[in-house]
Design a protein around this motif. Structure first.
Motif, short mmCIF file in Angstrom:
data_model
loop_
_atom_site.label_atom_id
_atom_site.label_comp_id
_atom_site.label_asym_id
_atom_site.label_seq_id
_atom_site.Cartn_x
_atom_site.Cartn_y
_atom_site.Cartn_z
N ILE A 111 -3.47 -2.74 -15.90
CA ILE A 111 -3.20 -3.49 -14.67
C ILE A 111 -2.93 -2.53 -13.51
CG2 ILE A 111 -1.64 -5.15 -13.56
CD1 ILE A 111 -1.19 -6.37 -16.33
N VAL A 112 -2.14 -1.47 -13.77
CA VAL A 112 -1.82 -0.50 -12.72
C VAL A 112 -3.11 0.13 -12.19
CG1 VAL A 112 -0.74 1.73 -12.24
CG2 VAL A 112 0.50 0.02 -13.53
N VAL A 113 -4.01 0.51 -13.11
CA VAL A 113 -5.26 1.18 -12.69
C VAL A 113 -6.09 0.23 -11.83
CG1 VAL A 113 -7.43 2.14 -13.51
CG2 VAL A 113 -5.28 2.79 -14.61
N ILE A 114 -6.19 -1.04 -12.25
CA ILE A 114 -6.99 -2.00 -11.48
C ILE A 114 -6.37 -2.21 -10.10
CG2 ILE A 114 -7.71 -4.42 -11.36
CD1 ILE A 114 -7.84 -4.34 -14.46
N GLN A 115 -5.03 -2.36 -10.08
CA GLN A 115 -4.36 -2.58 -8.79
C GLN A 115 -4.53 -1.38 -7.87
OE1 GLN A 115 -0.41 -3.81 -10.08
NE2 GLN A 115 -0.50 -5.35 -8.49
N THR A 116 -4.49 -0.17 -8.46
CA THR A 116 -4.62 1.04 -7.67
C THR A 116 -5.91 1.04 -6.87
OG1 THR A 116 -3.34 2.27 -9.29
CG2 THR A 116 -4.67 3.56 -7.78
N SER A 117 -6.97 0.48 -7.46
CA SER A 117 -8.26 0.53 -6.77
C SER A 117 -8.34 -0.49 -5.65
CB SER A 117 -9.41 0.34 -7.77
OG SER A 117 -9.25 -0.87 -8.45
N VAL A 118 -7.46 -1.50 -5.65
CA VAL A 118 -7.56 -2.50 -4.59
C VAL A 118 -6.36 -2.52 -3.63
CG1 VAL A 118 -9.15 -4.03 -5.78
CG2 VAL A 118 -6.71 -4.27 -6.18
N ALA A 119 -5.23 -1.95 -4.03
CA ALA A 119 -4.03 -2.03 -3.19
C ALA A 119 -4.16 -1.12 -1.98
CB ALA A 119 -2.80 -1.64 -4.00
N PRO A 120 -3.39 -1.40 -0.88
CA PRO A 120 -3.42 -0.54 0.29
C PRO A 120 -3.03 0.90 -0.09
CG PRO A 120 -2.08 -2.49 0.69
CD PRO A 120 -2.54 -2.56 -0.72
N LYS A 121 -3.80 1.87 0.42
CA LYS A 121 -3.61 3.27 0.01
C LYS A 121 -2.21 3.81 0.26
CE LYS A 121 -7.56 4.19 -1.71
NZ LYS A 121 -7.39 2.84 -2.32
N LEU A 122 -1.59 3.34 1.35
CA LEU A 122 -0.29 3.89 1.73
C LEU A 122 0.79 3.61 0.70
CD1 LEU A 122 0.14 3.21 5.55
CD2 LEU A 122 0.06 5.41 4.39
N ILE A 123 0.66 2.51 -0.02
CA ILE A 123 1.76 2.10 -0.90
C ILE A 123 1.69 2.81 -2.25
CG2 ILE A 123 0.70 0.13 -2.09
CD1 ILE A 123 4.13 0.02 -0.50
N ILE A 124 0.52 3.36 -2.63
CA ILE A 124 0.32 3.78 -4.01
C ILE A 124 1.35 4.83 -4.49
CG2 ILE A 124 -1.34 4.94 -5.54
CD1 ILE A 124 -3.50 3.24 -4.13
N PRO A 125 1.53 5.94 -3.75
CA PRO A 125 2.52 6.92 -4.23
C PRO A 125 3.93 6.33 -4.34
CG PRO A 125 1.18 7.85 -2.49
CD PRO A 125 0.86 6.39 -2.52
N LEU A 126 4.30 5.51 -3.37
CA LEU A 126 5.63 4.91 -3.39
C LEU A 126 5.77 3.97 -4.59
CD1 LEU A 126 8.30 4.59 -1.89
CD2 LEU A 126 7.31 2.68 -0.67
N ALA A 127 4.70 3.22 -4.89
CA ALA A 127 4.74 2.31 -6.03
C ALA A 127 4.91 3.10 -7.32
CB ALA A 127 3.47 1.48 -6.08
N TYR A 128 4.17 4.19 -7.47
CA TYR A 128 4.30 5.02 -8.68
C TYR A 128 5.72 5.56 -8.80
CZ TYR A 128 -0.82 5.19 -9.22
OH TYR A 128 -2.13 4.88 -9.42
N ASP A 129 6.29 5.96 -7.67
CA ASP A 129 7.65 6.49 -7.67
C ASP A 129 8.66 5.44 -8.09
OD1 ASP A 129 7.28 9.07 -7.07
OD2 ASP A 129 8.18 9.03 -5.09
#
Lengths: 260, 272
Positions: free
Chosen positions: B176-194
């Protein structure tokens, strides 16, 4: 001089009132942050388990301590941890010595993790699991060796994680490829790792990042990203903690495979 | 039970936690950077506040919330309570996963509320708000992380009750994380992982660990040494999903509003 003294007293009075007001506001914020837990606990105690509260006096003092503690911590965070993290990031960026930056990153990751109480507890628990699963001898010495080995493995992996994270910020690599690569590694290692270690390995990712490490590491990342040209602090500054919670999973499983 | 001896013991513990960090920070500051940082006094005072704050915080938790929370986790997973809550309609000896509904509700609520009180999440939320220039709200982030932890812990409890192997859940979460990563806004990705790593800290871990241990001890056929672990892993995976979902949702709402705005508005009647 009477006049001077009077203004000074007045001035000090204003400052004290302002500080007190700020403190009161900060405490109210802490109360609001803690309210959900108190409500949940009270609800379950009275409505579900239908039991009276044990020592109410101690309970109230405890809540007061928690509120005060949270208020002081947040204040110290903004005064001490954030500024030093960022000023060091800027200083390293200006100094331009990649070697020292990486040495610092490793020490910060390793040093804050190796003494982490949550990790020590988990490592001891893992040694029990290993002894029960007959992976190691069921003696005090074997267990201690196993637990210490695990602790240093995790600390090493966190040190490495912060180094990878810092290099990523310097180079501007996109985070998702590294993280997804890490996930794939975790999945592959899950197949080969002994059954008993999997739960512990997955958990160890979560326990490594303590309350003091997180603000420091975040400030370091954001500070680095904002002092290097072409880096966006939002995209490049965050992500250090993500690495620090992924590498322990991989390293603990590797440790389990090797010991087995 | 003496307040002062307790306080002293906790303070010594906190000091020994903070000491290695302080040594590394100031060691590098003075040996490698060789420059006194601006506002050194203020920074040292800040460290002192952190020390005092954490000591009070931990002592207060140890006094009021942890004992009650641990006791609750024990009582809620007690077979007698489970049987009473279901008024003995089932045949004795068989356990349905539905019987543990109070455990799931408790897991959800305690996961949510402890995450809201987690100091390290506050730190990251403050920083994210500052860096994004206010685009990422402190509360928006904290609440979405808390929902992720809540869902993660209740699902983790369900897994302990039914006894499924943990890795299928974690791998599904990764997908699910991988799929969301490809569609979510780029700015949020590092913060979400953190946000996966920051959630499980001082407040959450002790209570959640008690819940997992209590559950795996009382559900028949579970081994606490194997099944008791894993709740923290759930609590650090699901916030990644919920934070990205929060960003996707905000983006979706913003887009829809933009579409509404860009539609030509009816011309106001010219006043005569």
């Amino acid at each position: 001089m009477d006049y001077d003294d009077a203004t000074e007293v007045q001035f000090t009075g204003v400052v004290v009132t302002a500080t007190l007001q700020k403190l009161l506001h900060a405490m109210l914020r802490s109360v609001r942050d803690l309210l959900p837990i108190v409500v949940v606990i009270l609800f379950f105690q009275f409505a579900v388990l239908q039991q009276p509260l044990p020592d109410i006096g101690q309970l109230l003092i405890g809540v007061l301590f928690v509120v005060l503690g949270l208020t002081f911590f947040i204040h110290g965070l903004e005064q001490g941890l954030f500024p030093i993290g960022e000023s060091m990031a800027h200083a390293f960026a200006r100094k331009g010595s990649i070697f020292w930056l990486i040495a610092f990153a490793f020490c910060l990751g390793f040093g804050t993790t190796v003494a982490e109480p949550a990790l020590i507890a988990v490592a001891a628990e893992a040694a029990n699991v290993a002894a029960n699963g007959e992976m190691i001898a069921n003696s005090q010495e074997a267990k201690e060796n196993y637990a210490n080995g695990l602790r240093f493995t995790v600390a090493l992996s966190v040190g490495l994680a912060i180094v990878i994270g810092v290099v990523r910020i310097l180079k501007g690599w996109p985070i998702q490829w590294i993280i997804i690569g890490g996930y794939i590694l975790v999945v592959i290692m899950t197949i080969f790792a002994p059954q008993e270690i999997i739960g512990i390995a997955y958990d160890s990712g979560g326990v490594t990042t303590s309350t003091i490490t997180v603000p420091l590491v975040t400030a370091l990342g954001v500070g680095l990203a904002s002092s290097i040209k072409g880096r966006n602090p939002m995209i490049d500054g965050f992500g250090l903690i993500a690495f620090a919670s992924l590498t322990p999973i991989i390293f603990v499983m590797a440790y389990g495979i090797i010991i087995q | 039970m003496n307040i002062f001896t307790d306080l002293l013991a906790v303070t010594i513990n906190t000091v020994s936690d903070v000491l290695p960090i302080a040594v590394i920070i100031f060691g590098f500051q003075f040996v490698v950077i060789r420059k006194v940082p601006a506002h050194l006094g203020k920074i040292l005072l800040g460290f002192l506040w952190v020390l005092i704050g954490l000591s009070f915080f931990l002592l207060g938790l140890e006094w009021c919330l942890f004992p009650l929370g641990r006791l609750m986790a024990e009582q809620l997973t007690d077979p007698a309570f489970i049987a009473a809550a279901n008024s003995g309609a089932e045949i004795a000896g068989t356990i349905n996963w539905q019987d543990y509904y109070w455990v799931y509700i408790f897991a959800f609520l305690i996961g949510f509320s402890t995450t809201i009180a987690e100091p390290s999440l506050m730190a990251v939320a403050i920083k994210a708000n500052e860096v994004s220039g206010g685009a990422i709200g402190v509360w928006g982030l904290r609440i979405s992380v808390a929902i992720g932890v809540a869902v993660g812990i209740s699902l983790g409890c369900y897994r302990i009750v039914v006894g499924d192997p943990i890795h299928w859940y974690i791998i599904a979460g990764y997908v699910i994380v991988v799929i969301q990563t490809s569609v979510a806004p780029k700015l949020i990705i590092p913060l979400a992982y953190d946000s996966g790593g920051v959630t499980t800290s001082t407040v959450t871990v002790p209570l959640v660990a008690a819940l997992g241990l209590g559950l795996s001890e009382t559900v028949p056929g579970r081994n606490p040494l194997i099944d008791g672990f894993g709740l923290i892993a759930f609590a650090s995976l699901f916030p990644i999903i919920s934070v990205m979902a929060y960003a996707q949702l905000s983006e979706f709402i913003a887009k829809r509003n933009n579409v509404d705005d860009s539609e030509p508005e009816p011309e106001p009647e010219p006043e005569l």
